[in-house]
Design a protein around this motif. Structure first.
Motif, PDB file in Angstrom:
ATOM      1  N   VAL A 163      -1.324  -8.571  19.101  1.00 38.56           N
ATOM      2  CA  VAL A 163       0.035  -8.504  18.570  1.00 38.56           C
ATOM      3  C   VAL A 163       0.032  -8.619  17.040  1.00 38.56           C
ATOM      4  O   VAL A 163       0.926  -8.091  16.374  1.00 38.56           O
ATOM      5  CB  VAL A 163       0.962  -9.575  19.185  1.00 38.56           C
ATOM      6  N   ILE A 164      -0.975  -9.294  16.487  1.00 37.51           N
ATOM      7  CA  ILE A 164      -1.093  -9.316  15.025  1.00 37.51           C
ATOM      8  C   ILE A 164      -1.343  -7.896  14.507  1.00 37.51           C
ATOM      9  O   ILE A 164      -0.708  -7.438  13.554  1.00 37.51           O
ATOM     10  CB  ILE A 164      -2.204 -10.283  14.582  1.00 37.51           C
ATOM     11  N   LEU A 165      -2.274  -7.193  15.154  1.00 37.30           N
ATOM     12  CA  LEU A 165      -2.523  -5.801  14.769  1.00 37.30           C
ATOM     13  C   LEU A 165      -1.269  -4.950  14.932  1.00 37.30           C
ATOM     14  O   LEU A 165      -0.923  -4.145  14.061  1.00 37.30           O
ATOM     15  CB  LEU A 165      -3.655  -5.215  15.623  1.00 37.30           C
ATOM     16  N   ALA A 166      -0.571  -5.156  16.055  1.00 37.23           N
ATOM     17  CA  ALA A 166       0.597  -4.335  16.344  1.00 37.23           C
ATOM     18  C   ALA A 166       1.802  -4.697  15.485  1.00 37.23           C
ATOM     19  O   ALA A 166       2.752  -3.924  15.405  1.00 37.23           O
ATOM     20  CB  ALA A 166       0.970  -4.456  17.826  1.00 37.23           C
ATOM     21  N   SER A 167       1.788  -5.858  14.871  1.00 37.90           N
ATOM     22  CA  SER A 167       2.882  -6.215  13.968  1.00 37.90           C
ATOM     23  C   SER A 167       2.610  -5.761  12.543  1.00 37.90           C
ATOM     24  O   SER A 167       3.546  -5.376  11.824  1.00 37.90           O
ATOM     25  CB  SER A 167       3.116  -7.735  13.993  1.00 37.90           C
ATOM     26  N   VAL A 168       1.346  -5.768  12.138  1.00 45.43           N
ATOM     27  CA  VAL A 168       1.004  -5.423  10.757  1.00 45.43           C
ATOM     28  C   VAL A 168       0.879  -3.916  10.558  1.00 45.43           C
ATOM     29  O   VAL A 168       1.426  -3.351   9.604  1.00 45.43           O
ATOM     30  CB  VAL A 168      -0.295  -6.135  10.337  1.00 45.43           C
ATOM     31  N   ILE A 169       0.165  -3.235  11.463  1.00 41.79           N
ATOM     32  CA  ILE A 169      -0.134  -1.814  11.246  1.00 41.79           C
ATOM     33  C   ILE A 169       1.120  -0.944  11.229  1.00 41.79           C
ATOM     34  O   ILE A 169       1.327  -0.167  10.287  1.00 41.79           O
ATOM     35  CB  ILE A 169      -1.158  -1.313  12.280  1.00 41.79           C
ATOM     36  N   PRO A 170       2.012  -1.020  12.234  1.00 46.25           N
ATOM     37  CA  PRO A 170       3.210  -0.179  12.145  1.00 46.25           C
ATOM     38  C   PRO A 170       4.094  -0.517  10.947  1.00 46.25           C
ATOM     39  O   PRO A 170       4.712   0.387  10.364  1.00 46.25           O
ATOM     40  CB  PRO A 170       3.940  -0.466  13.473  1.00 46.25           C
ATOM     41  N   SER A 171       4.179  -1.809  10.583  1.00 42.88           N
ATOM     42  CA  SER A 171       4.968  -2.172   9.401  1.00 42.88           C
ATOM     43  C   SER A 171       4.387  -1.516   8.149  1.00 42.88           C
ATOM     44  O   SER A 171       5.127  -1.029   7.282  1.00 42.88           O
ATOM     45  CB  SER A 171       5.000  -3.695   9.238  1.00 42.88           C
ATOM     46  N   TRP A 172       3.066  -1.483   8.056  1.00 40.91           N
ATOM     47  CA  TRP A 172       2.419  -0.825   6.925  1.00 40.91           C
ATOM     48  C   TRP A 172       2.670   0.681   6.962  1.00 40.91           C
ATOM     49  O   TRP A 172       2.960   1.309   5.937  1.00 40.91           O
ATOM     50  CB  TRP A 172       0.926  -1.115   6.952  1.00 40.91           C
ATOM     51  N   ILE A 173       2.600   1.271   8.167  1.00 35.65           N
ATOM     52  CA  ILE A 173       2.834   2.717   8.290  1.00 35.65           C
ATOM     53  C   ILE A 173       4.253   3.061   7.858  1.00 35.65           C
ATOM     54  O   ILE A 173       4.487   4.053   7.154  1.00 35.65           O
ATOM     55  CB  ILE A 173       2.575   3.171   9.743  1.00 35.65           C
ATOM     56  N   MET A 174       5.237   2.252   8.263  1.00 37.65           N
ATOM     57  CA  MET A 174       6.639   2.527   7.924  1.00 37.65           C
ATOM     58  C   MET A 174       6.906   2.397   6.429  1.00 37.65           C
ATOM     59  O   MET A 174       7.869   2.962   5.913  1.00 37.65           O
ATOM     60  CB  MET A 174       7.569   1.595   8.699  1.00 37.65           C
ATOM     61  N   SER A 175       6.059   1.639   5.729  1.00 40.68           N
ATOM     62  CA  SER A 175       6.264   1.464   4.291  1.00 40.68           C
ATOM     63  C   SER A 175       5.659   2.598   3.475  1.00 40.68           C
ATOM     64  O   SER A 175       5.898   2.685   2.269  1.00 40.68           O
ATOM     65  CB  SER A 175       5.641   0.133   3.841  1.00 40.68           C
TER      66      SER A 175
END
Length: 426
Positions: free
Chosen positions: A160-172
């Motif tokens: 869930v750490i990966l899934a919270s950080v990676i999409p947030s980075w992609i959206m930015s």
């Protein structure tokens, strides 16, 4: 008898990582992605989530029953579930319809959600059942349960750490790179899922088949047995209410961060701190459970969560540090919610019962809680909240105040359950 090695537990636990990666986007990020990025109306998004979750909810006992009937012949089952989940994960992030086609977008979201939910249930129920049947070798059965849960939930928290950080980075990142980045993310998820299933089937402790009966009991006999099990009946209401208390803030977290705190750039950091704190707290709750009992430790986790979310209900724009503290405290409490309830259930299940049927009912209640949490979106729409605009106190109280009430009732129900050092009395 030789004690089960940590490597065997780790091989079992690895699948928790991709399962958690798939769960977090569906519960937390997909609602905000479809309503905020793709332009699907908030109320319609909420109703699609609710209806798709309701469709998924009532299949779980049937899936559990099916798993009991195959009694350990689960290789094809796991590979089939993994293939469906990987395809649905890709489809959720990359819908082949334009954002202006509202009805088609809603139908696509519903179809992909049902596929993802079904595949996740196929894998998760079988996975939990496998964990309930792990033998610690020369150690106690409870040691095996806690060891399996610790590795499973620890890997899940990393997921869930990966899934919270990676999409947030992609959206930015720039909009032009969005599709390519999401495709890469989805392919990476599929590779991790395939690896985890392979390791589980090859290196984890063997699935302990039911050797006490030649045939699986009928569904009516199994249902009668479950209804007669006092400890099981006592555990279900607080588990369900607690699941609602977790599901509502999961559904609304990004809306709260973006529009109540007005801190969208901190979304990835908040989610990461929440789950990192849970990862740190997980072994602490396991140690506490060994000392004071699983149920008592879960109660203390609930107390911490109530304190954290009551504080969150008072926050507003710019309260970055205060919310970070809330995320850490609530994350620590999450470790108890993740690791301890499945152990309580596993302690209740006799080895000659139908464990997957129990877990099917168990996950049904978890899914029903998630379905009900989806109604928070149309409720907020009725209160004139619109994503992307500054939110009033209504969002804060639905996000944090309502979950506190559910968790408090769950805590009070748990105090009525008698416990022993080994677990729950039945």
């Amino acid at each position: 008898m030789k004690t089960t090695s940590p490597l065997a537990y780790a091989s079992y636990g690895l699948l928790g990582l991709p399962l958690a990666m798939a769960a977090l986007p569906v519960y937390v990020q997909i609602p905000a992605y479809y309503s905020g990025q793709l332009g699907l109306a908030l109320g319609l998004t909420g109703w699609v989530l609710f209806l798709a979750r309701m469709v998924d909810t009532f299949q779980d006992p049937l899936l559990g029953r099916w798993i009991d009937r195959i009694n350990g012949n689960i290789t094809a089952w796991f590979w089939s579930g993994a293939a469906i989940l990987a395809l649905a994960f890709f489809g959720l992030w990359l819908p082949p319809v334009s954002s202006g086609d509202t009805m088609y977008l809603a139908l696509w979201l519903a179809a992909m959600l049902i596929a993802a939910y079904t595949a996740h249930s196929m894998l998760n129920i079988a996975y939990l059942t496998w964990g309930a049947r792990i033998d610690a070798g020369s150690g106690s059965h409870d040691q095996g349960l806690l060891g399996a849960a610790a590795w499973r939930e620890g890997a899940g928290l990393f997921g869930v750490i990966l899934a919270s950080v990676i999409p947030s980075w992609i959206m930015s990142r720039p909009a032009a790179t969005l599709s390519g980045d999401l495709a890469s993310y989805s392919i990476g998820f599929a590779l991790i899922l395939v690896l985890a299933v392979f390791v589980l089937l090859k290196f984890a402790p063997a699935w302990q088949r039911n050797k006490n009966t030649e045939t699986t009991p009928s569904w009516q006999a199994t249902w009668t047995l479950m209804k007669a099990h006092q400890g099981f009946r006592q555990l279900l209401p607080p588990y369900f209410l607690n699941a609602i208390s977790v599901a509502i803030p999961s559904t609304l977290a990004l809306f709260f961060i973006n529009d109540r705190l007005q801190a969208p750039s901190y979304a990835g950091a908040f989610l990461a701190s929440y789950f990192i704190a849970a990862a740190i707290g997980l072994p602490l709750w396991v140690m506490a459970a060994k000392k004071i009992g699983v149920l008592c430790a879960w109660r203390w986790g609930m107390v911490l969560a109530i304190i954290a979310f009551c504080s969150a209900a008072t926050l507003g724009a710019g309260d970055i540090i205060a919310y970070l503290i809330v995320c850490i405290a609530a994350g620590l409490a999450l470790g108890a919610d993740l690791a301890l309830p499945p152990v309580l259930l596993a302690q209740l299940i006799r080895k000659d019962s139908s464990p997957a049927s129990y877990f099917g009912v168990w996950t049904l209640l978890g899914k029903l809680a998630l379905a009900l949490s989806g109604l928070a979106l149309p409720a907020l729409a009725a209160l004139d909240y619109q994503p992307g605009t500054p939110a009033g106190p209504a969002l804060a109280w639905v996000y944090a105040g309502v979950p506190c009430a559910f968790k408090l009732v769950a805590f009070l129900l748990l105090t009525r359950i008698k416990t022993t050092q080994a677990g729950v009395s039945s």
